[in-house]
Design an enzyme around this catalytic site. Structure first.
Site, short mmCIF file in Angstrom:
data_model
loop_
_atom_site.label_atom_id
_atom_site.label_comp_id
_atom_site.label_asym_id
_atom_site.label_seq_id
_atom_site.Cartn_x
_atom_site.Cartn_y
_atom_site.Cartn_z
N GLU A 214 108.78 23.56 60.25
CA GLU A 214 107.73 23.43 61.29
C GLU A 214 108.12 24.27 62.51
OE1 GLU A 214 107.99 19.69 63.44
OE2 GLU A 214 105.84 19.66 63.87
N ASN B 90 99.20 22.85 65.65
CA ASN B 90 100.51 22.96 65.03
C ASN B 90 100.24 23.27 63.56
OD1 ASN B 90 103.07 22.59 63.98
ND2 ASN B 90 103.50 20.74 65.15
N LYS C 81 98.34 20.45 61.55
CA LYS C 81 98.94 19.11 61.56
C LYS C 81 97.94 18.05 62.03
CE LYS C 81 103.20 16.94 63.34
NZ LYS C 81 104.45 17.26 64.06
N GLU D 160 103.67 16.53 71.83
CA GLU D 160 102.74 17.19 70.89
C GLU D 160 101.29 16.86 71.20
OE1 GLU D 160 103.50 17.90 66.71
OE2 GLU D 160 105.39 16.81 66.95
N CYS E 182 105.82 17.72 59.25
CA CYS E 182 106.70 16.76 59.91
C CYS E 182 106.17 15.32 59.90
CB CYS E 182 107.02 17.22 61.33
SG CYS E 182 108.45 16.32 62.00
N ASN F 165 110.80 18.93 62.43
CA ASN F 165 111.75 18.96 63.55
C ASN F 165 111.93 17.51 63.96
OD1 ASN F 165 112.13 21.87 64.93
ND2 ASN F 165 110.04 21.73 64.15
#
Ligand code: CDV
Length: 311
Positions: free
Chosen positions: A47, A107, A124, A143, A169, A194
């Site tokens: 990621e 993302n 994501k 995020e 993730c 991550n």
């Protein structure tokens, strides 16, 4: 046509805030060359491969935020990777921060075929963290501030003679992620992560528990959908912020068949037989015969918990 594909999970060590995209791509190229010497068909990177995990930094200036985002893919920095992979005939996947032409921020991860063509894009869906500075946390996870939730769902794509899906993730902790792809016959899910070594809201939750939850989620997703899962980390300390590493390749029975031994740039390789997904899909997880959708309404009708009334 053979259904055996050799996968290289290309774990990356830390990417410091000051590291340039060009320097990261050089590291990705080193891993690609290792993959070439192992005769890999597919290489999977983590990621937000191209930069540090910037959502740990609180920023108020949108111009500063936008520096972490890519407007085109490939672009000047990543073109050498696309060209070298195509020259070697190796497919690949990696994650990056995407800014669309109309100003949306995601993302994102992409799937690129042996010829260097982008065949799949995923954004994501399950964004963790928060959108304002949170002083109660040991460190920030912003995020929800910098990204919008993905708008593409969980599609799958045909490539290398199989059916591939992606997630990113935190998505790997959600059974819905795997099941939506499982319902499209997915045979290999590739994902990057991550994961900080310590829970920012619970200091006693350290690396051991974090690895346990990582393996638990990925192994369950693989088994319950009879699919390969390739889970690839960034590891080590980014500007003093440690991440767990621990990249794994998991077979359709939920077993770990390859695992990274370091917290740095490391390629782990495994021969994955896509036909090994068939047994589970045709027996215990034959969805058509065994699923009972009449009882699953709450899965899509509600998000939060509705408890029974007090008695
Ligand atoms: N990048 C992530 O999505 N990280 C989350 C952390 C915040 C729990 C993860 O699921 O690993």
């Amino acid at each position: 046509m053979s259904r055996m594909i050799r996968v290289g999970a290309a774990q990356m060590g830390p990417v410091q805030k000051a590291e340039s995209r060009q320097a990261v791509v050089r590291r990705m190229l080193d891993l690609l060359e290792q993959a070439k010497s192992h005769k890999c068909d597919l290489v999977v990177y983590p990621e937000l491969t191209l930069t540090t995990f910037f959502p740990r930094w609180f920023m108020t200036d949108q111009a500063e935020v936008d520096q972490w985002f890519e407007r085109d893919m490939p672009n000047e920095a990543t073109r050498p990777l696309f060209e070298k992979a195509a020259e070697h005939g190796i497919a690949f996947s990696f994650g990056y921060a995407e800014r669309t032409p109309d100003g949306h921020h995601f993302n994102t991860s992409i799937l690129v075929d042996r010829g260097g063509r982008v065949v799949g894009k995923y954004r994501k869906v399950h964004l963790p963290g928060h959108d304002e500075f949170d002083e109660s946390r040991a460190f920030q996870h912003l995020e929800k501030r910098y990204f919008e939730a993905g708008d593409l769902g969980f599609p799958v794509w045909r490539m290398l003679g199989g059916i591939f899906g992606m997630c990113i993730c935190n998505d790997r902790r959600w059974p819905e992620t795997y099941r939506v792809m499982g319902l499209q016959g997915v045979e290999m899910i590739v994902l990057g992560y991550n994961t900080p070594s310590v829970n920012s809201q619970r200091s006693e939750e350290g690396p051991e528990k974090r690895h346990f939850h990582n393996r638990l989620s990925v192994q369950a997703g693989a088994y319950q959908n009879s699919t390969w899962v390739v889970a690839v980390a960034k590891g080590g300390s980014e500007d003093g912020h440690p991440m767990i590493a621990g990249s794994i390749i998991v077979n359709p029975e939920g077993e770990i068949v390859a695992e990274a031994a370091t917290e740095g740039d490391e390629l782990i390789v495994h021969d994955c037989d896509l036909d090994a997904t068939k047994f589970g899909k045709e027996t215990i997880f034959d969805f058509k015969r065994h699923r009972r959708v009449e009882h699953y309404g709450r899965i899509t009708d509600q998000t939060g918990v509705t408890s029974p009334p007090d008695v």
